[in-house]
Design an enzyme around this catalytic site. Structure first.
Site, PDB file in Angstrom:
ATOM      1  N   CYS A 169     -54.660  88.700 -37.803  1.00 41.50           N
ATOM      2  CA  CYS A 169     -54.112  87.625 -38.633  1.00 41.50           C
ATOM      3  C   CYS A 169     -54.812  86.289 -38.449  1.00 41.50           C
ATOM      4  O   CYS A 169     -54.467  85.319 -39.125  1.00 41.50           O
ATOM      5  CB  CYS A 169     -52.611  87.489 -38.392  1.00 41.50           C
ATOM      6  SG  CYS A 169     -51.740  88.975 -38.909  1.00 41.50           S
ATOM      7  N   HIS A 309     -49.656  77.690 -38.579  1.00 37.54           N
ATOM      8  CA  HIS A 309     -49.590  79.132 -38.824  1.00 37.54           C
ATOM      9  C   HIS A 309     -48.246  79.439 -39.482  1.00 37.54           C
ATOM     10  O   HIS A 309     -48.174  80.199 -40.437  1.00 37.54           O
ATOM     11  CB  HIS A 309     -49.754  79.889 -37.505  1.00 37.54           C
ATOM     12  CG  HIS A 309     -49.733  81.374 -37.658  1.00 37.54           C
ATOM     13  ND1 HIS A 309     -50.723  82.065 -38.314  1.00 37.54           N
ATOM     14  CD2 HIS A 309     -48.824  82.309 -37.262  1.00 37.54           C
ATOM     15  CE1 HIS A 309     -50.429  83.361 -38.312  1.00 37.54           C
ATOM     16  NE2 HIS A 309     -49.291  83.536 -37.681  1.00 37.54           N
ATOM     17  N   GLU A 320     -45.885  77.661 -31.583  1.00 41.95           N
ATOM     18  CA  GLU A 320     -46.888  76.712 -32.053  1.00 41.95           C
ATOM     19  C   GLU A 320     -46.379  75.269 -32.019  1.00 41.95           C
ATOM     20  O   GLU A 320     -47.172  74.348 -31.826  1.00 41.95           O
ATOM     21  CB  GLU A 320     -47.471  77.113 -33.411  1.00 41.95           C
ATOM     22  CG  GLU A 320     -46.627  76.925 -34.607  1.00 41.95           C
ATOM     23  CD  GLU A 320     -47.457  77.235 -35.878  1.00 41.95           C
ATOM     24  OE1 GLU A 320     -46.861  77.809 -36.781  1.00 41.95           O
ATOM     25  OE2 GLU A 320     -48.653  76.908 -35.952  1.00 41.95           O
ATOM     26  N   LYS A 341     -47.187  79.401 -45.841  1.00 41.86           N
ATOM     27  CA  LYS A 341     -46.620  80.758 -45.883  1.00 41.86           C
ATOM     28  C   LYS A 341     -45.206  80.742 -46.459  1.00 41.86           C
ATOM     29  O   LYS A 341     -44.711  81.765 -46.932  1.00 41.86           O
ATOM     30  CB  LYS A 341     -46.601  81.377 -44.484  1.00 41.86           C
ATOM     31  CG  LYS A 341     -48.002  81.693 -43.946  1.00 41.86           C
ATOM     32  CD  LYS A 341     -47.947  82.437 -42.623  1.00 41.86           C
ATOM     33  CE  LYS A 341     -49.338  82.686 -42.046  1.00 41.86           C
ATOM     34  NZ  LYS A 341     -49.954  81.488 -41.447  1.00 41.86           N
ATOM     35  N   HIS A 346     -47.332  85.762 -45.998  1.00 48.56           N
ATOM     36  CA  HIS A 346     -48.308  85.935 -44.927  1.00 48.56           C
ATOM     37  C   HIS A 346     -49.232  87.087 -45.318  1.00 48.56           C
ATOM     38  O   HIS A 346     -48.876  88.254 -45.180  1.00 48.56           O
ATOM     39  CB  HIS A 346     -47.581  86.238 -43.624  1.00 48.56           C
ATOM     40  CG  HIS A 346     -48.479  86.319 -42.422  1.00 48.56           C
ATOM     41  ND1 HIS A 346     -49.848  86.188 -42.504  1.00 48.56           N
ATOM     42  CD2 HIS A 346     -48.199  86.518 -41.102  1.00 48.56           C
ATOM     43  CE1 HIS A 346     -50.367  86.299 -41.287  1.00 48.56           C
ATOM     44  NE2 HIS A 346     -49.397  86.507 -40.427  1.00 48.56           N
ATOM     45  N   PHE A 405     -51.855  89.121 -34.096  1.00 53.17           N
ATOM     46  CA  PHE A 405     -51.743  90.318 -33.267  1.00 53.17           C
ATOM     47  C   PHE A 405     -53.066  90.524 -32.532  1.00 53.17           C
ATOM     48  O   PHE A 405     -54.142  90.358 -33.108  1.00 53.17           O
ATOM     49  CB  PHE A 405     -51.466  91.547 -34.138  1.00 53.17           C
ATOM     50  CG  PHE A 405     -50.042  91.648 -34.607  1.00 53.17           C
ATOM     51  CD1 PHE A 405     -49.157  90.602 -34.451  1.00 53.17           C
ATOM     52  CD2 PHE A 405     -49.588  92.805 -35.217  1.00 53.17           C
ATOM     53  CE1 PHE A 405     -47.838  90.702 -34.889  1.00 53.17           C
ATOM     54  CE2 PHE A 405     -48.282  92.920 -35.664  1.00 53.17           C
ATOM     55  CZ  PHE A 405     -47.404  91.878 -35.497  1.00 53.17           C
TER      56      PHE A 405
END
Lengths: 422, 413, 88
Positions: A169, A309, A320, A341, A346, A405
């Site tokens: 990602c 993110h 974050e 997002k 996403h 990930f």
């Protein structure tokens, strides 16, 4: 060591809510969401039945029937976004082919085609020893996602270094970062860099169901992606592509190109902790941010906007937020932070490039896109997340981050062109 | 102005003097560096009937499968959550670090990096989960599909297993990716990493992935991998690959590690679209890599060829080698006839093999090839003793990738 | 045929087969009250156990189940309570 400055001179987008940069920016600045019930396959029986889908007809965007047959949806997105970016930059023919490279990110490649063909080969999953007589000739083109980067290279006439960057990602940010690095090193003059993903297929939806990572907010898809909101319950899967034309600043200036922004810093760190889990302290992301800021030689208080993110999982949002405070200090509280997002979902490996384009457009238009659906702030996420409504303000420097990930943490620093140009 | 002349010197790129200090190999002719090397020199061939699935009804039934791979050499918590390709990578990574004498726990975690290449990710794991989904329903898809199938799985797991928090990545350029990650390793050193675990492994011998290779028409229907031979009829896939440790010469010297060799030059090019009439990019990759290494063609002592095994691709590669090195100007060999084509794994394995060849002063032979169809100085039949200072490794990746890597023997300090 | 009782032995078999065993952990030892995390099983592993338990016993495992299953014994007790309550 001499490093060339890297200019962004062209943008292209295929995104949920519309194909093209203009439609993408309109969606973001209106704070509209493109999340909806999954229409690409019958998702009844799945835990999460929502996604941000692209309304995309490849023929309408100039792809020939043979291209459509050969290319997975992911490659189709990439090629259409690249064509827009190349046209926007006017770079075609301005550099010899061997001085043009391609760097495309994708986390899961041609998943849709591989799954579709698997179903045929195995006769609906009935046999392990699949039947090779039912294989289509382009099956290997789907098996190896290098073909996605290759399709973009053929379109761009690129004969320099070409690669697919596949860091899950963060691939979208890492692919642009890789491209920028090759330009900065002088290995190429022009890089066509971006990312594409088309993961909305049964196997991808099922695998995120299994780990309960996606939002089960099936009754209210428009409001399901809720980064930094106390009522968030997972991310909403998306799809799309974004491609940028990167050039060395001297090359861009020499040909009188429009310069949207420069990529001044890029860094990646790993948490070496867990394939999906994040520690709440955000240490490794903070380290990536610190390094990217150092490469950009930018004091933290110059950051005008943080493109987060912001996936909409509790662990990410807290991770974050901690990383921003750790790396930016008090300035984290004064800087607008938002997650697109919330609007476009996403799209795994693609989203990082969509976020870079959003960051470039924020600089270009002096507008910060909002975080949609943020009605009930999570008390543990106490920064300025630009809820609901886009904000006009001077944006000269943007920090964009990604987390994925595998433990990858990536940060990129962009700045408006020196002396304006907007 | 030729492209080679425009290559930026290594020093300006901050990438000079990367050395390889630890290596491993996981292949059908041996798991572990010395076992592999001994068997390669003995002329072993790992291409055998496939045993991992029932090949009845398949037009091709042989490949370089690793027999009886002992997954107990990988921690059991990781075995269940990763694909066979990652099992190979985890074992190869551990062996390479051990060979380098590196204990990551003793080094600053942000100065340790992992860069792997992958051609097609976690194929067998993915097929198993697809079967669960389509035969039994979506709720039967397991929790590890989300982390086992994607191309970043091996880098992520290696980073976690060894506590490596520095810049890490994954490149996909089919075979060529296995050389391109070496360039990434050099960039990591320039960014401040001390130790970079690099390389690639592959496992694509499950029914669905194997079928996709059959469908591509690239495999030898005769079931023989005879690169550069008159009877060349395509390649045969294998599984496995190699990982190795890259660090700066200064760092290796400071910890008294003995380098196998120096990464002296790299270049990646891409072939033009099929209908443009422009020449393919392999020759430019070779010339650019040699220029970056500051090496003349006459300095090159051995070439580890791409050795595709299809007549047209073999002829194209032979032409490039003849143009650059002159007629029969350099000894040429390949490991692929012995191991099968390992995609990115082969490129990584060839790096390891070239460095072993330099260490022992011997070029391993191409197995099975009897009647060359090209006018190259192919090393056939038996190992050829030779003083080797400089080696060139080539890899072409589907569709259109070319990479070249120049390795030099480590100069005695 | 769905079982009428779920035992620690059943669970250990599931743990072994779907998540493996961490180095230095003996699942044949007295592990019933040891938290899953201390046995080397992360949240993904526990989700994997839940899916397998649901398959094996028919007891549904909604999203919040994980809170009821900090240790192997707690998981076994939870499943048996559900079986006795006829929740399947």
């Amino acid at each position: 060591m001499t490093r060339l400055q890297v200019a962004v001179t062209g943008l292209g987008v295929v995104a949920p809510g519309g194909v093209g940069v203009k439609e993408f920016w309109e969606l973001l600045t209106a704070g509209r969401t493109a999340t909806r019930a999954i229409s690409r396959f019958d998702a009844s029986g799945y835990r999460s039945r929502i996604a941000a889908e692209c309304d995309f007809d490849p023929a309408q965007h100039g792809l020939s029937p043979q291209q459509v047959r050969r290319m997975d949806r992911c490659a189709q997105f990439a090629v259409v976004a690249a064509a827009e970016a190349l046209a926007d930059s006017g770079v075609s023919g301005e550099a010899p082919p061997e001085r043009v490279g391609v760097s495309i990110g994708s986390a899961v490649g041609a998943t849709i085609s591989l799954e579709r063909e698997y179903v045929v080969l195995s006769d609906g999953g009935a046999r392990w020893e699949v039947d090779p007589r039912y294989a289509i000739p382009h099956l290997y083109h789907h098996l190896v996602p290098s073909s996605v980067a290759a399709e973009v290279a053929w379109l761009a006439g690129a004969e320099g270094p070409v690669a697919l960057v596949s860091t899950g990602c963060t691939a979208g940010l890492d692919a642009v970062g890789h491209g920028a690095r090759l330009v900065a090193e002088g290995e190429v003059d022009v890089m066509v860099a971006g990312a594409s993903e088309a993961p909305i297929s049964p196997i991808t939806v099922a695998c995120f169901d299994a780990i309960k990572a996606t939002s089960p907010n099936n009754d209210d898809p428009e409001h399901a992606s809720r980064p930094f909101d106390a009522l968030r319950n997972g991310f909403v899967l998306g799809e799309g592509a974004a491609v940028l034309v990167l050039e060395s600043l001297p090359h861009a200036r020499r040909r009188g190109a429009r310069i949207y922004a420069t990529i001044d810093g890029y860094a990646n760190r790993c948490n070496a902790y867990h394939m999906t889990g994040l520690r709440p302290d955000g240490v490794e992301m903070a380290e990536a941010i610190r390094l990217a800021m150092a490469e950009a030689r930018m004091p933290v208080d110059e950051v005008d906007y943080v493109n987060a993110h912001g996936s909409g999982t509790k662990q990410n949002d807290r991770h974050e937020t901690a990383a921003f405070k750790r790396s930016l200090g008090e300035h984290a509280y004064r800087t607008p932070v938002s997650s697109i997002k919330s609007m476009v979902g996403h799209s795994l490996g693609a989203i990082g490039s969509l976020e870079v384009v959003a960051s470039v457009l924020a600089i270009h238009h002096d507008v910060v896109p909002p975080t949609a659906n943020l009605h009930n702030p999570d008390p543990e996420c106490d920064l300025d997340y630009v809820p609901l409504v886009a904000r006009e303000r001077r944006v000269d420097a943007v920090l964009s981050v990604g987390s994925g990930f595998g433990g990858f943490q990536t940060a990129m620093v962009l700045r408006g062109p020196a002396g304006g140009g907007r | 102005m030729t492209s080679a002349a425009t290559a930026t010197p290594a020093l300006a790129r901050g990438t000079a003097r990367a050395v390889v200090t630890g290596m491993s190999a996981v292949t059908a002719i041996g798991v572990g560096l010395e076992e592999y090397w001994r068997n390669l020199l003995d002329g072993a061939c790992g291409i055998r009937p496939i045993t991992r699935f029932d090949t009845t009804g398949y037009p091709i039934r042989v490949a370089g499968e690793i027999p009886d791979f002992d997954s107990a050499r990988v921690p059991s918590r990781l075995v269940v959550q990763t694909d066979r390709w990652t099992h190979f990578g985890l074992l190869a990574g551990e062996l390479a670090l051990a060979d380098a004498g590196v204990d990551p726990a003793e080094l600053p975690e942000y100065e340790l990096s992992v860069h792997t290449a992958s051609g097609s990710g976690g194929n067998e794991f993915g097929q198993r989960e697809l079967q669960a989904l389509w035969a039994e329903g979506p709720s039967r898809v397991g929790v590890y599909q989300s982390i086992a199938w994607f191309y970043a799985a091996t880098t992520g797991q290696l980073s976690i297993r060894h506590g490596m928090k520095g810049w890490s990545g994954v490149l996909v350029a089919e075979q060529a990716g296995g050389l391109d990650v070496v360039a990434q390793a050099r960039r990591s050193l320039a960014q401040g990493s001390r130790i970079v675990l690099t390389g690639a492994t592959e496992a694509a011998l499950n029914p669905a992935a194997f079928t996709s290779q059959i469908a591509g028409g690239m495999l030898s229907a005769a079931g023989e991998y005879l690169p550069f031979d008159e009877a060349a009829s395509g390649f045969l896939p294998g599984e496995g690959g190699a990982m190795f440790v890259v660090e700066s010469a200064e760092h290796a010297s400071a910890r008294a590690a003995r380098p196998y060799g120096v990464v002296a030059g790299h270049a990646a090019t891409f072939d033009p679209a099929p209908d443009t009439g422009r020449p393919p990019g392999l020759r430019r990759a070779v010339e650019t890599a040699l220029a970056e290494a500051g090496v003349a063609p006459s300095d090159v002592d051995v070439v580890f060829a791409d050795a595709d095994g299809r007549a047209e691709a073999d002829a194209a590669e032979a032409l490039v080698l003849t143009e650059v090195f002159g007629p029969r100007g350099v000894p040429v060999t390949t490991t692929k006839a012995a191991t099968g084509r390992l995609v990115a794994g082969s490129a990584a394995l060839d790096v390891v093999t070239a460095l072993l060849a330099m260490r022992d002063g011997v070029i391993p032979p191409v197995v099975n090839v009897r009647r060359p169809a090209v006018d190259l100085d192919l090393v056939l039949d038996r190992p050829r003793p030779a003083a080797l200072r400089t080696a060139l490794v080539l890899a072409r990746g589907y569709p259109g990738f070319n990479s070249a890597l120049v390795l030099r023997a480590a100069a005695p300090n | 045929m769905q079982p009428t009782e779920f035992t620690l032995t059943d669970l250990v078999e599931i743990m072994r087969s779907c998540a493996g065993v961490d180095e230095g952990v003996d699942l044949d030892g007295d592990i019933g009250d040891t938290p899953f995390a201390e046995l080397g099983y992360d949240s993904l592993a526990v989700l994997a156990f839940q899916a397998r338990i649901q398959e094996r016993t028919g007891v549904p495992m909604p999203d919040d189940t994980v809170a009821h299953m900090p240790t192997p014994n707690a998981a076994v007790d939870f499943v048996n309570q559900q079986i006795r309550a006829g929740v399947r």
